[in-house]
Design a protein around this motif. Structure first.
Motif, PDB file in Angstrom:
ATOM      1  N   THR A 156       0.837  -1.203   0.000  1.00  0.00           N
ATOM      2  CA  THR A 156       0.000   0.000   0.000  1.00  0.00           C
ATOM      3  C   THR A 156       0.870   1.251   0.000  1.00  0.00           C
ATOM      4  O   THR A 156       0.571   2.230  -0.699  1.00  0.00           O
ATOM      5  N   LEU A 157       1.953   1.225   0.763  1.00  0.00           N
ATOM      6  CA  LEU A 157       2.863   2.371   0.784  1.00  0.00           C
ATOM      7  C   LEU A 157       3.466   2.603  -0.597  1.00  0.00           C
ATOM      8  O   LEU A 157       3.592   3.748  -1.048  1.00  0.00           O
ATOM      9  N   TYR A 158       3.824   1.526  -1.281  1.00  0.00           N
ATOM     10  CA  TYR A 158       4.352   1.665  -2.641  1.00  0.00           C
ATOM     11  C   TYR A 158       3.327   2.372  -3.533  1.00  0.00           C
ATOM     12  O   TYR A 158       3.671   3.267  -4.316  1.00  0.00           O
ATOM     13  N   LEU A 159       2.067   1.993  -3.400  1.00  0.00           N
ATOM     14  CA  LEU A 159       1.015   2.609  -4.221  1.00  0.00           C
ATOM     15  C   LEU A 159       0.793   4.069  -3.834  1.00  0.00           C
ATOM     16  O   LEU A 159       0.557   4.921  -4.701  1.00  0.00           O
ATOM     17  N   HIS A 160       0.863   4.370  -2.533  1.00  0.00           N
ATOM     18  CA  HIS A 160       0.816   5.775  -2.106  1.00  0.00           C
ATOM     19  C   HIS A 160       1.887   6.583  -2.848  1.00  0.00           C
ATOM     20  O   HIS A 160       1.620   7.662  -3.393  1.00  0.00           O
ATOM     21  N   LEU A 161       3.104   6.060  -2.849  1.00  0.00           N
ATOM     22  CA  LEU A 161       4.229   6.771  -3.459  1.00  0.00           C
ATOM     23  C   LEU A 161       4.072   6.863  -4.975  1.00  0.00           C
ATOM     24  O   LEU A 161       4.334   7.912  -5.577  1.00  0.00           O
ATOM     25  N   GLN A 213      13.332   6.346  -0.854  1.00  0.00           N
ATOM     26  CA  GLN A 213      14.769   6.324  -1.115  1.00  0.00           C
ATOM     27  C   GLN A 213      15.231   4.925  -1.519  1.00  0.00           C
ATOM     28  O   GLN A 213      16.158   4.778  -2.322  1.00  0.00           O
ATOM     29  N   GLU A 214      14.575   3.904  -0.998  1.00  0.00           N
ATOM     30  CA  GLU A 214      14.950   2.528  -1.330  1.00  0.00           C
ATOM     31  C   GLU A 214      14.412   2.088  -2.697  1.00  0.00           C
ATOM     32  O   GLU A 214      15.053   1.317  -3.404  1.00  0.00           O
ATOM     33  N   ARG A 215      13.227   2.601  -3.097  1.00  0.00           N
ATOM     34  CA  ARG A 215      12.528   2.011  -4.245  1.00  0.00           C
ATOM     35  C   ARG A 215      12.266   3.008  -5.378  1.00  0.00           C
ATOM     36  O   ARG A 215      11.439   2.752  -6.252  1.00  0.00           O
ATOM     37  N   TRP A 216      12.974   4.134  -5.388  1.00  0.00           N
ATOM     38  CA  TRP A 216      12.657   5.164  -6.375  1.00  0.00           C
ATOM     39  C   TRP A 216      12.862   4.697  -7.811  1.00  0.00           C
ATOM     40  O   TRP A 216      12.113   5.093  -8.716  1.00  0.00           O
ATOM     41  N   GLN A 217      13.855   3.857  -8.047  1.00  0.00           N
ATOM     42  CA  GLN A 217      14.104   3.408  -9.423  1.00  0.00           C
ATOM     43  C   GLN A 217      12.936   2.575  -9.951  1.00  0.00           C
ATOM     44  O   GLN A 217      12.507   2.729 -11.100  1.00  0.00           O
ATOM     45  N   GLU A 218      12.415   1.709  -9.100  1.00  0.00           N
ATOM     46  CA  GLU A 218      11.264   0.885  -9.471  1.00  0.00           C
ATOM     47  C   GLU A 218      10.035   1.762  -9.736  1.00  0.00           C
ATOM     48  O   GLU A 218       9.278   1.535 -10.693  1.00  0.00           O
ATOM     49  N   LEU A 219       9.855   2.783  -8.916  1.00  0.00           N
ATOM     50  CA  LEU A 219       8.719   3.689  -9.072  1.00  0.00           C
ATOM     51  C   LEU A 219       8.817   4.493 -10.370  1.00  0.00           C
ATOM     52  O   LEU A 219       7.826   4.654 -11.097  1.00  0.00           O
ATOM     53  N   LYS A 223       7.160   5.514 -16.062  1.00  0.00           N
ATOM     54  CA  LYS A 223       7.595   5.557 -17.464  1.00  0.00           C
ATOM     55  C   LYS A 223       6.773   4.603 -18.329  1.00  0.00           C
ATOM     56  O   LYS A 223       6.335   4.960 -19.436  1.00  0.00           O
ATOM     57  N   LEU A 224       6.533   3.389 -17.814  1.00  0.00           N
ATOM     58  CA  LEU A 224       5.847   2.364 -18.598  1.00  0.00           C
ATOM     59  C   LEU A 224       4.330   2.391 -18.426  1.00  0.00           C
ATOM     60  O   LEU A 224       3.614   1.698 -19.156  1.00  0.00           O
ATOM     61  N   GLY A 225       3.839   3.148 -17.435  1.00  0.00           N
ATOM     62  CA  GLY A 225       2.401   3.190 -17.196  1.00  0.00           C
ATOM     63  C   GLY A 225       1.862   1.896 -16.632  1.00  0.00           C
ATOM     64  O   GLY A 225       0.837   1.378 -17.082  1.00  0.00           O
ATOM     65  N   ARG A 226       2.527   1.371 -15.606  1.00  0.00           N
ATOM     66  CA  ARG A 226       2.135   0.088 -15.031  1.00  0.00           C
ATOM     67  C   ARG A 226       2.230   0.154 -13.511  1.00  0.00           C
ATOM     68  O   ARG A 226       2.708   1.142 -12.938  1.00  0.00           O
ATOM     69  N   VAL A 227       1.751  -0.905 -12.866  1.00  0.00           N
ATOM     70  CA  VAL A 227       1.963  -1.108 -11.436  1.00  0.00           C
ATOM     71  C   VAL A 227       2.926  -2.281 -11.295  1.00  0.00           C
ATOM     72  O   VAL A 227       2.719  -3.336 -11.904  1.00  0.00           O
ATOM     73  N   SER A 228       3.954  -2.109 -10.519  1.00  0.00           N
ATOM     74  CA  SER A 228       5.029  -3.098 -10.413  1.00  0.00           C
ATOM     75  C   SER A 228       4.502  -4.523 -10.289  1.00  0.00           C
ATOM     76  O   SER A 228       3.654  -4.809  -9.434  1.00  0.00           O
ATOM     77  N   SER A 261      -7.855  -2.483 -11.793  1.00  0.00           N
ATOM     78  CA  SER A 261      -8.396  -1.149 -11.492  1.00  0.00           C
ATOM     79  C   SER A 261      -7.283  -0.111 -11.401  1.00  0.00           C
ATOM     80  O   SER A 261      -7.407   1.006 -11.908  1.00  0.00           O
ATOM     81  N   LEU A 262      -6.192  -0.481 -10.746  1.00  0.00           N
ATOM     82  CA  LEU A 262      -5.085   0.459 -10.573  1.00  0.00           C
ATOM     83  C   LEU A 262      -4.377   0.729 -11.896  1.00  0.00           C
ATOM     84  O   LEU A 262      -4.049   1.879 -12.220  1.00  0.00           O
ATOM     85  N   GLU A 263      -4.138  -0.316 -12.663  1.00  0.00           N
ATOM     86  CA  GLU A 263      -3.437  -0.117 -13.933  1.00  0.00           C
ATOM     87  C   GLU A 263      -4.309   0.629 -14.936  1.00  0.00           C
ATOM     88  O   GLU A 263      -3.792   1.272 -15.855  1.00  0.00           O
TER      89      GLU A 263
END
Length: 643
Positions: free
Chosen positions: A275-280, A308-314, A319-324, A336-338
């Protein structure tokens, strides 16, 4: 914290707009079906007049809305909801602020009215009959008849309420059985009522919004907020009453989720990490975010640590318009999210540039129109607020709006621009008594409590409260310092929780005292930056304590240094001695041994936080780090993380 509590106001406003439209429709029908030429002649000019007025009003309204809008991709309904809710609560805030100012001019009368209102409402309960609430006519009669209490006084009564028995402590059925965060002991189960929520909104939210807009006028703009909160797990009592944290949740905010950057489906994700990843992710998509909000500064700090740990993934996802694909999401939630993502290489390039410049001041670069960080950063959250201001959120104003607890609203911060966090006690929220710090261990505390008009500036007291949800002369465990008065009403600073005090020989080193000493010691360790800390008394650690004399075990997570010399470690002991004459005396006599200062590995406190939440069933929305550990397994866990 704010918008979920004004959702009902927004609904009310929309209903009034519908009523206005209905009135115009009725007038139109009358005109269309006029039974006489005379009536028709009288009414014939009205459509033109109403049309001109309506168009003119709509033009002015839209101009005002347009001037406040920042950012794109906002629906008309979400803009109107936010606009009218803010307008209504703005009006309400001014009104409530005026009432508060009037109340502070006559504290004794207001406090007595508040008390008698509580007693009258609950006079017909089992508890009210036991203490004959119906015959109590003033504060003194209540204080003479009713003892000062702790949670043990209520435990069996709350159990009866949970089982479904009615009118035990309060006249109404509680909305939830609210679990405390358990920072100073085991979690307690308290009652939460409609009155508690109403008071929090009227006396807290509305007043603080008024104070916020006076000092930060840009916060009045129609920007989205990134609200960092999570869906807690509730269980049911025997009678079907929800049991869980008494704090804002996505469910309680469902009418206003379109005002936040995080889409509603994200709150169906059970994992806090995901959920935190999605917030970010969705916050980074929107460069026009206006506010970062959470209950506590610690939650905001953990979010930036994760960024700071996951910025590259975000950045790659944007860039690709996706959810990890690494996130464990239900297929429907992922779809729904994508569906709300689209490739945005331009924004991804901007973000990449910002992150490559480092994380000092990153918030302002990511969101150039960010107005405010809205979170409590006093008490145990003080260090997180300081770290955010020094690193991630440089140059962004912070506002710590409330002093509140599971027991209810205690105070409001009317001075958002000040770094010093002080709170005006809310005289109509609770009936407050004050137990002087010197009398905390007295066997008969009821003989020593003072009223609001009797406290003295510069003195510290434990709060003893009578609230709207079945607590009477209840020792909260919070010790506050009176730092001034607003008219007749005390202004306080939080000092410490009684259960979070270090004392191996009766020396009583409080959280605020220890933190002050720790910060001075760290300032003398070149390059060291505090990430987190906690302490344990040697008695709970058994053979693992590493010394025979009673002493403090201190666990530190630091940045900028790999190790500490023995001299540096001893500096902390010296700083505490400078602040506590009693501790210094015991150290001189040898009754207390030297502190054992241990550095722990990076991330140790994040892991400890997970363990603590799992053990106490505390929600991420309400968790506060324990500064003094009372469970051996927590201390042993950190011992296993020492470096």
């Amino acid at each position: 914290m704010f918008y979920e509590l004004i959702s009902s106001m927004a609904i009310l406003v929309r209903s009034k707009l519908i009523c206005c439209a209905l009135v115009i429709t009725i007038l139109s029908i009358i005109i269309a079906t006029g039974q006489s030429l005379e009536l028709l002649g009288m009414l014939r000019p009205l459509p033109s007049v109403l049309g001109v007025l309506s168009l003119g009003g709509m033009a002015l309204l839209w101009r005002d809305i347009s001037s406040k809008v920042k950012g794109e991709n906002r629906t008309l309904s979400s803009l109107l909801s936010q606009y009218f809710a803010v307008k209504v609560v703005g009006w309400l805030g001014k009104r409530q602020r005026g009432k508060l100012e009037a109340d502070t001019l006559n504290i004794r009368q207001v406090q007595e009215e508040t008390l008698l209102k509580r007693l009258r409402k609950n006079a017909d309960t089992c508890y009210g009959k036991q203490y004959d609430f119906s015959s109590i006519k003033d504060c003194e009669a209540f204080r003479t008849r009713h003892p000062v209490t702790t949670y043990e006084h209520y435990r069996e009564l709350v159990t009866r309420v949970a089982a479904g028995e009615e009118k035990v402590l309060i006249a109404e059925k509680p909305l939830i059985l609210a679990m405390t965060s358990g920072t100073s002991g085991a979690s307690a189960m308290l009652l939460s009522t409609k009155d508690t929520n109403t008071e929090f909104f009227l006396q807290g939210v509305a007043v603080c919004l008024d104070a916020m807009r006076r000092v930060f006028p840009a916060s009045d703009s129609l920007q989205r907020t990134t609200k960092l909160f999570y869906s807690p797990t509730f269980r049911q009592s025997e009678a079907g009453i929800p049991i869980g944290p008494n704090s804002s949740t996505p469910a309680s905010s469902r009418h206003m989720l379109n005002l936040y950057t995080t889409p509603a489906p994200a709150f169906q994700v059970p994992s806090e990490r995901d959920t935190l990843y999605l917030h970010l992710l969705f916050a980074l998509k929107d460069p026009s975010v206006g506010t970062l909000e959470s209950n506590f500064a610690s939650t905001v700090f953990y979010a930036f640590s994760a960024l700071q740990e996951r910025w590259q993934e975000l950045v790659e996802d944007i860039k690709l318009g996706r959810v990890s694909p690494a996130l464990a999401l239900e297929p429907g939630v992922r779809a729904s999210l994508e569906g709300q993502m689209k490739p945005d290489p331009e924004r991804a390039t901007q973000l990449l540039t910002h992150f490559q410049q480092g994380f000092v001041g990153i918030a302002r670069r990511l969101w150039p129109q960010l107005n405010l960080v809205l979170a409590v950063d006093s008490g145990s959250n003080q260090i997180y607020g300081e770290m955010l201001r020094e690193r991630y959120c440089q140059g962004i104003p912070f506002y710590s709006p409330f002093y509140a607890a599971t027991e209810g609203l205690i105070g409001v911060n009317l001075w958002p621009e000040e770094e010093r966090r002080r709170y005006l006690l809310c005289p109509r929220s609770m009936f407050c008594e004050f137990l002087p710090e010197a009398s905390l261990d007295q066997e008969t505390p009821e003989k020593h409590t003072l009223l609001m008009e009797e406290v003295q500036e510069g003195h510290s007291y434990e709060l003893v409260v009578t609230n709207a949800s079945g607590l009477f002369r209840y020792r909260m465990g919070d010790v506050v310092k009176v730092v001034g008065f607003h008219n007749q009403c005390p202004v306080v600073e939080f000092q410490y929780r009684r259960g979070q005090m270090l004392s191996v020989r009766g020396e009583k080193v409080s959280e605020v005292m220890f933190l002050g000493a720790l910060k001075r010691a760290i300032s003398q360790w070149p390059g060291a930056q505090l990430v987190d800390y906690c302490c344990a008394e040697s008695a709970i650690m058994g053979e693992s304590c590493g010394g025979s004399d009673p002493h403090y075990q201190v666990f530190l997570e630091l940045k900028g240094v790999r190790n500490l010399t023995e001299e540096q470690r001893y500096k902390l002991d010296q700083c505490v001695q400078e602040d506590s004459a009693v501790y210094k005396s015991f150290r001189f006599k040898g009754s207390i041994g030297p502190m054992r200062v241990q550095m722990v590995a990076e991330g140790a406190f994040k892991e400890l936080r997970k363990q603590m939440m799992a053990f106490s069933n505390t929600s991420a929305n309400t968790f506060k780090m324990h500064r003094v550990l009372r469970r051996k397994e927590y201390a042993d866990f950190l011992l296993g993380k020492t470096i």
